[in-house]
Write a protein that holds these residues in place. Structure first.
Motif, PDB file in Angstrom:
ATOM      1  N   ASP A 141       0.848  -1.198   0.000  1.00 11.79           N
ATOM      2  CA  ASP A 141       0.000   0.000   0.000  1.00 11.79           C
ATOM      3  C   ASP A 141       0.878   1.240   0.000  1.00 11.79           C
ATOM      4  O   ASP A 141       1.572   1.516   0.981  1.00 11.79           O
ATOM      5  N   VAL A 142       0.842   1.978  -1.083  1.00 10.30           N
ATOM      6  CA  VAL A 142       1.679   3.165  -1.204  1.00 10.30           C
ATOM      7  C   VAL A 142       0.973   4.214  -2.043  1.00 10.30           C
ATOM      8  O   VAL A 142       0.257   3.893  -2.994  1.00 10.30           O
ATOM      9  N   VAL A 143       1.147   5.466  -1.643  1.00 12.42           N
ATOM     10  CA  VAL A 143       0.696   6.603  -2.439  1.00 12.42           C
ATOM     11  C   VAL A 143       1.884   7.524  -2.627  1.00 12.42           C
ATOM     12  O   VAL A 143       2.630   7.801  -1.675  1.00 12.42           O
ATOM     13  N   MET A 144       2.074   7.975  -3.870  1.00 13.45           N
ATOM     14  CA  MET A 144       3.186   8.857  -4.194  1.00 13.45           C
ATOM     15  C   MET A 144       2.639  10.159  -4.773  1.00 13.45           C
ATOM     16  O   MET A 144       1.600  10.167  -5.441  1.00 13.45           O
ATOM     17  N   THR A 145       3.340  11.243  -4.525  1.00  9.98           N
ATOM     18  CA  THR A 145       3.036  12.515  -5.178  1.00  9.98           C
ATOM     19  C   THR A 145       4.281  12.986  -5.909  1.00  9.98           C
ATOM     20  O   THR A 145       5.394  12.913  -5.376  1.00  9.98           O
ATOM     21  N   TYR A 146       4.072  13.434  -7.123  1.00 11.89           N
ATOM     22  CA  TYR A 146       5.181  13.871  -7.977  1.00 11.89           C
ATOM     23  C   TYR A 146       4.733  15.081  -8.780  1.00 11.89           C
ATOM     24  O   TYR A 146       3.532  15.398  -8.838  1.00 11.89           O
ATOM     25  N   ASP A 147       5.697  15.730  -9.419  1.00 17.16           N
ATOM     26  CA  ASP A 147       5.345  16.793 -10.345  1.00 17.16           C
ATOM     27  C   ASP A 147       4.670  16.187 -11.569  1.00 17.16           C
ATOM     28  O   ASP A 147       4.926  15.045 -11.948  1.00 17.16           O
ATOM     29  N   THR A 189      -1.780  30.316  -5.609  1.00 12.76           N
ATOM     30  CA  THR A 189      -1.488  29.877  -6.970  1.00 12.76           C
ATOM     31  C   THR A 189      -1.926  28.429  -7.135  1.00 12.76           C
ATOM     32  O   THR A 189      -1.684  27.590  -6.252  1.00 12.76           O
ATOM     33  N   ILE A 190      -2.581  28.110  -8.257  1.00 12.79           N
ATOM     34  CA  ILE A 190      -2.986  26.742  -8.528  1.00 12.79           C
ATOM     35  C   ILE A 190      -1.773  25.945  -9.000  1.00 12.79           C
ATOM     36  O   ILE A 190      -1.099  26.336  -9.954  1.00 12.79           O
ATOM     37  N   VAL A 191      -1.502  24.842  -8.319  1.00 12.58           N
ATOM     38  CA  VAL A 191      -0.363  23.986  -8.649  1.00 12.58           C
ATOM     39  C   VAL A 191      -0.881  22.608  -9.033  1.00 12.58           C
ATOM     40  O   VAL A 191      -1.779  22.060  -8.392  1.00 12.58           O
ATOM     41  N   HIS A 192      -0.315  22.058 -10.103  1.00 12.78           N
ATOM     42  CA  HIS A 192      -0.710  20.733 -10.581  1.00 12.78           C
ATOM     43  C   HIS A 192       0.327  19.699 -10.166  1.00 12.78           C
ATOM     44  O   HIS A 192       1.529  19.907 -10.331  1.00 12.78           O
ATOM     45  N   GLU A 193      -0.129  18.576  -9.638  1.00 13.03           N
ATOM     46  CA  GLU A 193       0.760  17.481  -9.291  1.00 13.03           C
ATOM     47  C   GLU A 193       0.130  16.169  -9.746  1.00 13.03           C
ATOM     48  O   GLU A 193      -1.009  16.138 -10.223  1.00 13.03           O
ATOM     49  N   LEU A 194       0.872  15.088  -9.559  1.00 12.88           N
ATOM     50  CA  LEU A 194       0.411  13.776  -9.989  1.00 12.88           C
ATOM     51  C   LEU A 194       0.321  12.853  -8.777  1.00 12.88           C
ATOM     52  O   LEU A 194       1.270  12.724  -8.009  1.00 12.88           O
ATOM     53  N   LEU A 195      -0.849  12.239  -8.607  1.00 11.59           N
ATOM     54  CA  LEU A 195      -1.077  11.263  -7.551  1.00 11.59           C
ATOM     55  C   LEU A 195      -0.875   9.869  -8.146  1.00 11.59           C
ATOM     56  O   LEU A 195      -1.398   9.565  -9.221  1.00 11.59           O
ATOM     57  N   GLN A 197      -1.549   3.240 -11.004  1.00 18.48           N
ATOM     58  CA  GLN A 197      -2.594   4.145 -11.449  1.00 18.48           C
ATOM     59  C   GLN A 197      -2.114   5.569 -11.198  1.00 18.48           C
ATOM     60  O   GLN A 197      -1.332   5.817 -10.272  1.00 18.48           O
ATOM     61  N   VAL A 198      -2.557   6.508 -12.017  1.00 20.89           N
ATOM     62  CA  VAL A 198      -2.168   7.907 -11.841  1.00 20.89           C
ATOM     63  C   VAL A 198      -3.397   8.802 -11.956  1.00 20.89           C
ATOM     64  O   VAL A 198      -4.337   8.493 -12.689  1.00 20.89           O
ATOM     65  N   LYS A 199      -3.381   9.895 -11.193  1.00 16.38           N
ATOM     66  CA  LYS A 199      -4.436  10.893 -11.291  1.00 16.38           C
ATOM     67  C   LYS A 199      -3.810  12.280 -11.142  1.00 16.38           C
ATOM     68  O   LYS A 199      -3.075  12.528 -10.179  1.00 16.38           O
ATOM     69  N   PRO A 200      -4.078  13.177 -12.070  1.00 12.06           N
ATOM     70  CA  PRO A 200      -3.628  14.551 -11.905  1.00 12.06           C
ATOM     71  C   PRO A 200      -4.496  15.243 -10.863  1.00 12.06           C
ATOM     72  O   PRO A 200      -5.707  15.017 -10.805  1.00 12.06           O
ATOM     73  N   ILE A 201      -3.880  16.045 -10.005  1.00  9.90           N
ATOM     74  CA  ILE A 201      -4.613  16.749  -8.965  1.00  9.90           C
ATOM     75  C   ILE A 201      -4.169  18.197  -8.911  1.00  9.90           C
ATOM     76  O   ILE A 201      -3.099  18.553  -9.404  1.00  9.90           O
ATOM     77  N   ARG A 202      -5.000  19.019  -8.318  1.00  6.70           N
ATOM     78  CA  ARG A 202      -4.701  20.440  -8.212  1.00  6.70           C
ATOM     79  C   ARG A 202      -4.767  20.873  -6.755  1.00  6.70           C
ATOM     80  O   ARG A 202      -5.555  20.352  -5.977  1.00  6.70           O
TER      81      ARG A 202
END
Length: 292
Positions: free
Chosen positions: A244-250, A277-283, A265-270
């Motif tokens: 069980d792991v969750v990663m956050t990346y640019d 400022t709105i920043v976009h990252e990847l879950l 699996q990947v999901k873009p998040i804001r």
């Protein structure tokens, strides 16, 4: 090399924006790249599975996530790993019997530019003194950056200079609250990858991985942190072997490709940072069905 599929994820940014200002702040750090915005998702993630016996954060940094897990009782035990010995010293002190001494030092300190400069010019070796110097540096530096070359606040907020981010009562309160749950927390000063690898095969462990953003030649992590070199392919391989792991990346094609190569699996998040400022990252995770 990026594939034709990678750019598709950039258009999928329909999820709600988390405002960091509306999330409880547990850490005494002002940390570049902090993850307070992830706390609402953290609760969702851990509520969707059996309560972890151990929660591991191999790149602890400002520690917002580990602090939330410990204070909100979301896991039986928390393991924080941090390679920067200055940052680790703060966490080691907070989760020890010396925490009250650090809190008292903060409360009694008369913050001025001259007093801060004197502390920053010191080179302590004692754990408590290293923690104290690090807290001061973090609070008086621009953006909380304590990497080499970081500058000290001049004007600051409303011309307050080094006082702009010096909130002694708040800092002492956070330190005391964290120290009250110290029996749940283990702090390791060292490389997060081998520590993370120790939990491969454990079904009762959850890991949150938020490394310096240097994949694909990104420079942000190099500017913000003392230790920014990460073997990203190896990190993905270790993470892929965890239960069980969750990663956050640019949000970048290079990261997207590594995630897909390791069957994530990947999901873009804001999120909205403290500068609005709105920043976009990847879950990234094995199963992101819990994410709204």
């Amino acid at each position: 090399m990026p594939t034709a599929q990678a750019p598709l994820l950039f258009s999928d940014l329909t999820h709600p924006v988390v405002n960091v200002a509306q999330v409880p702040q547990y850490s005494p750090f002002r940390y570049p790249g902090g993850k307070s915005w992830f706390v609402p998702r953290l609760r969702q993630w851990l509520a969707s599975r059996e309560r972890p016996a151990v929660f591991v954060e191999p790149f602890a940094g400002g520690g917002s996530i580990s602090c939330a897990v410990a204070l909100e009782g979301l896991a039986d035990r928390v393991v924080m790993v941090e390679l920067d010995d200055r940052v680790a010293a703060v966490w080691q002190t907070i989760f020890s019997e010396q925490a009250e001494m650090l809190a008292q030092r903060i409360l009694s300190f008369d913050m001025t530019a001259e007093a801060a400069a004197e502390i920053l010019a010191s080179d302590p070796t004692d754990l408590l003194e290293v923690a104290w110097r690090t807290v001061v540096q973090n609070r008086v530096s621009r953006g909380g950056i304590i990497a080499p070359g970081s500058g000290v606040l001049k004007q600051g907020e409303n011309g307050k200079g080094v006082l702009s981010r010096w909130y002694p009562d708040t800092l002492a309160r956070r330190i005391r609250a964290l120290n009250a749950v110290r029996e749940r927390v283990t702090v390791i000063c060292g490389d997060g990858l081998p520590v993370l690898a120790q939990y491969i095969g454990r079904r009762d462990v959850s890991a949150f991985v938020d490394p310096p953003y240097t994949a694909g030649g990104k420079r942000a992590g190099r500017r913000l942190y003392m230790h920014s070199v990460v073997d990203h392919p190896q990190l993905f391989q270790i993470a892929a072997a965890l239960n069980d792991v969750v990663m956050t990346y640019d949000l970048s094609p290079e990261v997207f490709i590594m995630a897909k190569q390791n069957s994530f699996q990947v999901k873009p998040i804001r999120m909205k940072n403290t500068h609005h400022t709105i920043v976009h990252e990847l879950l990234i995770g094995h199963d992101l069905s819990w994410e709204y």
